[in-house]
Design a protein around this motif. Structure first.
Motif, mmCIF file in Angstrom:
data_model
loop_
_atom_site.group_PDB
_atom_site.id
_atom_site.type_symbol
_atom_site.label_atom_id
_atom_site.label_comp_id
_atom_site.label_asym_id
_atom_site.label_seq_id
_atom_site.Cartn_x
_atom_site.Cartn_y
_atom_site.Cartn_z
ATOM 1 N N ALA A 21 31.135 34.583 47.711
ATOM 2 C CA ALA A 21 31.899 35.788 48.054
ATOM 3 C C ALA A 21 33.378 35.597 47.735
ATOM 4 O O ALA A 21 34.039 36.510 47.218
ATOM 5 C CB ALA A 21 31.718 36.129 49.524
ATOM 6 N N ASP A 22 33.918 34.424 48.022
ATOM 7 C CA ASP A 22 35.318 34.149 47.705
ATOM 8 C C ASP A 22 35.575 34.253 46.207
ATOM 9 O O ASP A 22 36.637 34.709 45.775
ATOM 10 C CB ASP A 22 35.703 32.744 48.187
ATOM 11 N N ARG A 23 34.620 33.826 45.414
ATOM 12 C CA ARG A 23 34.785 33.879 43.959
ATOM 13 C C ARG A 23 34.652 35.302 43.421
ATOM 14 O O ARG A 23 35.036 35.593 42.297
ATOM 15 C CB ARG A 23 33.765 32.959 43.277
ATOM 16 N N PHE A 24 34.087 36.165 44.249
ATOM 17 C CA PHE A 24 33.896 37.558 43.841
ATOM 18 C C PHE A 24 35.074 38.436 44.273
ATOM 19 O O PHE A 24 35.584 39.231 43.480
ATOM 20 C CB PHE A 24 32.594 38.093 44.442
ATOM 21 N N ILE A 25 35.517 38.285 45.524
ATOM 22 C CA ILE A 25 36.580 39.148 46.043
ATOM 23 C C ILE A 25 37.941 38.469 46.073
ATOM 24 O O ILE A 25 38.955 39.118 46.336
ATOM 25 C CB ILE A 25 36.249 39.648 47.463
ATOM 26 N N GLY A 76 33.730 50.254 45.833
ATOM 27 C CA GLY A 76 34.071 48.914 46.274
ATOM 28 C C GLY A 76 34.878 48.162 45.235
ATOM 29 O O GLY A 76 35.802 47.416 45.565
ATOM 30 N N GLY A 77 34.552 48.374 43.956
ATOM 31 C CA GLY A 77 35.287 47.717 42.886
ATOM 32 C C GLY A 77 36.706 48.220 42.756
ATOM 33 O O GLY A 77 37.634 47.443 42.476
ATOM 34 N N VAL A 78 36.894 49.512 42.932
ATOM 35 C CA VAL A 78 38.249 50.076 42.911
ATOM 36 C C VAL A 78 39.113 49.394 43.963
ATOM 37 O O VAL A 78 40.243 48.960 43.691
ATOM 38 C CB VAL A 78 38.228 51.594 43.152
ATOM 39 N N ILE A 79 38.571 49.272 45.176
ATOM 40 C CA ILE A 79 39.343 48.716 46.285
ATOM 41 C C ILE A 79 39.501 47.207 46.149
ATOM 42 O O ILE A 79 40.612 46.664 46.256
ATOM 43 C CB ILE A 79 38.666 49.068 47.626
ATOM 44 N N THR A 80 38.402 46.520 45.898
ATOM 45 C CA THR A 80 38.439 45.057 45.831
ATOM 46 C C THR A 80 39.382 44.557 44.745
ATOM 47 O O THR A 80 40.206 43.670 44.975
ATOM 48 C CB THR A 80 37.032 44.497 45.591
ATOM 49 N N ASN A 81 39.263 45.110 43.551
ATOM 50 C CA ASN A 81 40.091 44.644 42.438
ATOM 51 C C ASN A 81 41.565 44.957 42.632
ATOM 52 O O ASN A 81 42.419 44.367 41.968
ATOM 53 C CB ASN A 81 39.587 45.241 41.125
ATOM 54 N N LYS A 87 43.850 40.124 43.059
ATOM 55 C CA LYS A 87 44.840 40.070 41.979
ATOM 56 C C LYS A 87 45.206 38.627 41.644
ATOM 57 O O LYS A 87 45.232 38.226 40.485
ATOM 58 C CB LYS A 87 46.099 40.851 42.356
ATOM 59 N N ARG A 88 45.495 37.828 42.635
ATOM 60 C CA ARG A 88 45.918 36.458 42.345
ATOM 61 C C ARG A 88 44.738 35.599 41.876
ATOM 62 O O ARG A 88 44.928 34.602 41.188
ATOM 63 C CB ARG A 88 46.598 35.842 43.566
ATOM 64 N N TRP A 89 43.510 35.992 42.239
ATOM 65 C CA TRP A 89 42.328 35.246 41.808
ATOM 66 C C TRP A 89 41.956 35.591 40.366
ATOM 67 O O TRP A 89 41.783 34.718 39.523
ATOM 68 C CB TRP A 89 41.159 35.519 42.744
ATOM 69 N N TYR A 90 41.857 36.862 40.065
ATOM 70 C CA TYR A 90 41.442 37.271 38.721
ATOM 71 C C TYR A 90 42.559 37.146 37.689
ATOM 72 O O TYR A 90 42.299 37.210 36.481
ATOM 73 C CB TYR A 90 40.901 38.701 38.749
ATOM 74 N N HIS A 91 43.783 36.975 38.157
ATOM 75 C CA HIS A 91 44.901 36.790 37.230
ATOM 76 C C HIS A 91 45.516 35.402 37.380
ATOM 77 O O HIS A 91 46.671 35.189 37.046
ATOM 78 C CB HIS A 91 45.950 37.885 37.458
ATOM 79 N N ARG A 92 44.710 34.460 37.850
ATOM 80 C CA ARG A 92 45.166 33.082 37.982
ATOM 81 C C ARG A 92 45.265 32.428 36.607
ATOM 82 O O ARG A 92 44.794 32.977 35.603
ATOM 83 C CB ARG A 92 44.209 32.291 38.880
ATOM 84 N N THR A 93 45.860 31.242 36.577
ATOM 85 C CA THR A 93 45.961 30.483 35.335
ATOM 86 C C THR A 93 44.567 30.243 34.755
ATOM 87 O O THR A 93 43.643 29.848 35.470
ATOM 88 C CB THR A 93 46.648 29.123 35.589
ATOM 89 N N GLY A 94 44.418 30.498 33.486
ATOM 90 C CA GLY A 94 43.131 30.329 32.825
ATOM 91 C C GLY A 94 42.357 31.615 32.648
ATOM 92 O O GLY A 94 41.372 31.666 31.903
ATOM 93 N N GLN A 95 42.786 32.657 33.329
ATOM 94 C CA GLN A 95 42.154 33.970 33.181
ATOM 95 C C GLN A 95 42.997 34.803 32.223
ATOM 96 O O GLN A 95 44.054 35.308 32.584
ATOM 97 C CB GLN A 95 42.041 34.668 34.542
ATOM 98 N N GLY A 96 42.548 34.905 31.007
ATOM 99 C CA GLY A 96 43.329 35.594 29.995
ATOM 100 C C GLY A 96 42.576 36.730 29.342
ATOM 101 O O GLY A 96 41.668 37.324 29.936
ATOM 102 N N PHE A 97 42.937 37.013 28.106
ATOM 103 C CA PHE A 97 42.398 38.140 27.347
ATOM 104 C C PHE A 97 40.864 38.150 27.355
ATOM 105 O O PHE A 97 40.237 39.160 27.676
ATOM 106 C CB PHE A 97 42.925 38.066 25.914
ATOM 107 N N LEU A 190 45.150 45.375 35.482
ATOM 108 C CA LEU A 190 46.590 45.262 35.722
ATOM 109 C C LEU A 190 46.923 44.030 36.564
ATOM 110 O O LEU A 190 46.351 43.808 37.625
ATOM 111 C CB LEU A 190 47.116 46.519 36.418
ATOM 112 N N ARG A 191 47.874 43.256 36.082
ATOM 113 C CA ARG A 191 48.387 42.101 36.836
ATOM 114 C C ARG A 191 49.537 42.593 37.711
ATOM 115 O O ARG A 191 50.567 43.045 37.213
ATOM 116 C CB ARG A 191 48.888 41.022 35.876
ATOM 117 N N GLU A 192 49.360 42.506 39.021
ATOM 118 C CA GLU A 192 50.372 42.986 39.956
ATOM 119 C C GLU A 192 50.643 41.935 41.023
ATOM 120 O O GLU A 192 49.820 41.045 41.256
ATOM 121 C CB GLU A 192 49.912 44.309 40.594
ATOM 122 N N GLU A 193 51.777 42.056 41.690
ATOM 123 C CA GLU A 193 52.191 41.053 42.655
ATOM 124 C C GLU A 193 51.232 41.007 43.853
ATOM 125 O O GLU A 193 50.933 42.040 44.438
ATOM 126 C CB GLU A 193 53.609 41.345 43.172
#
Length: 203
Positions: A21-25, A76-81, A87-97, A190-193
């Motif tokens: 779950a942590d890896r998903f949300i 759920g995807g609209v809200i979760t993402n 944001k900090r998980w899916y836009h962490r280092t190593g997550q690119g194009f 979108l990468r956001e703070e």
């Protein structure tokens, strides 16, 4: 990495994921984030089949179930993402194009499921909606970071118009493409703070 902005904490560092779950949300999700990710999608998943039943749309049990799953996953995807933890998980280092494009393109499954369950043979819808998703995603990812938000919103408006005026959308799913594109083009790409609540220095 932590910084202050307008009295809110921006925290890109995240705790180690404890489970799937942590890896998903996103690890470190707050109680408020979890409630937002759960309650509105559950309500929508319950409401859509109920409206279909009351409106005598002729859906069978399996159609009710698929509609509920799609409604839950999309909202759920609209809200979760859009949460800071995601944001900090899916836009962490190593997550690119490649990672972002791959995530988005996997969602052809939802388009196919919708057509197979509710409008069999409507492949024009699948090809048109998916083609626009792929092109819009590529444009957003290729845009400089400081312009990605307005570009994403511009392309979202284009996607909404595509569903309203061009594509043969399956009956009773006029809401589908707007929510689908919000989830993927805006909430995910979108990468956001990642703002954190006061006192949350670790999660």
């Amino acid at each position: 990495m932590q910084q202050k902005s307008n009295f809110s904490t921006i925290e890109w560092t995240y705790p180690e994921p404890r489970n799937l779950a942590d890896r998903f949300i996103g690890p470190g999700a707050t109680r408020g984030e979890l409630l937002l990710q759960l309650i509105p999608p559950v309500l929508m998943a319950l409401a859509l089949p109920l409206v279909a039943k009351l409106g005598d749309w002729g859906w069978n049990f399996w159609q009710m179930l698929i509609a509920a799953i799609l409604a839950f996953d999309l909202l759920g995807g609209v809200i979760t993402n859009a949460t800071s933890s995601a944001k900090r998980w899916y836009h962490r280092t190593g997550q690119g194009f490649g990672q972002h494009l791959g995530f988005v393109l996997l969602h052809i499954v939802q388009l196919i499921a919708l057509v197979l369950a509710f409008d069999r043979g409507n492949w024009i819808f699948v090809v048109g909606a998916y083609g626009y998703l792929a092109i819009a995603s590529l444009l957003i990812l290729a845009t400089p970071l400081y312009l990605q938000r307005p570009m994403a919103l511009l392309l979202l408006v284009g996607g909404i118009c595509l569903g309203l005026y061009v594509l043969p959308v399956p009956p009773h799913f006029e809401w589908f493409l707007p929510v689908f594109y919000i989830k993927l083009l805006v909430s995910h790409l979108l990468r956001e703070e990642p703002y954190r609540p006061p006192g949350d220095l670790q999660g």
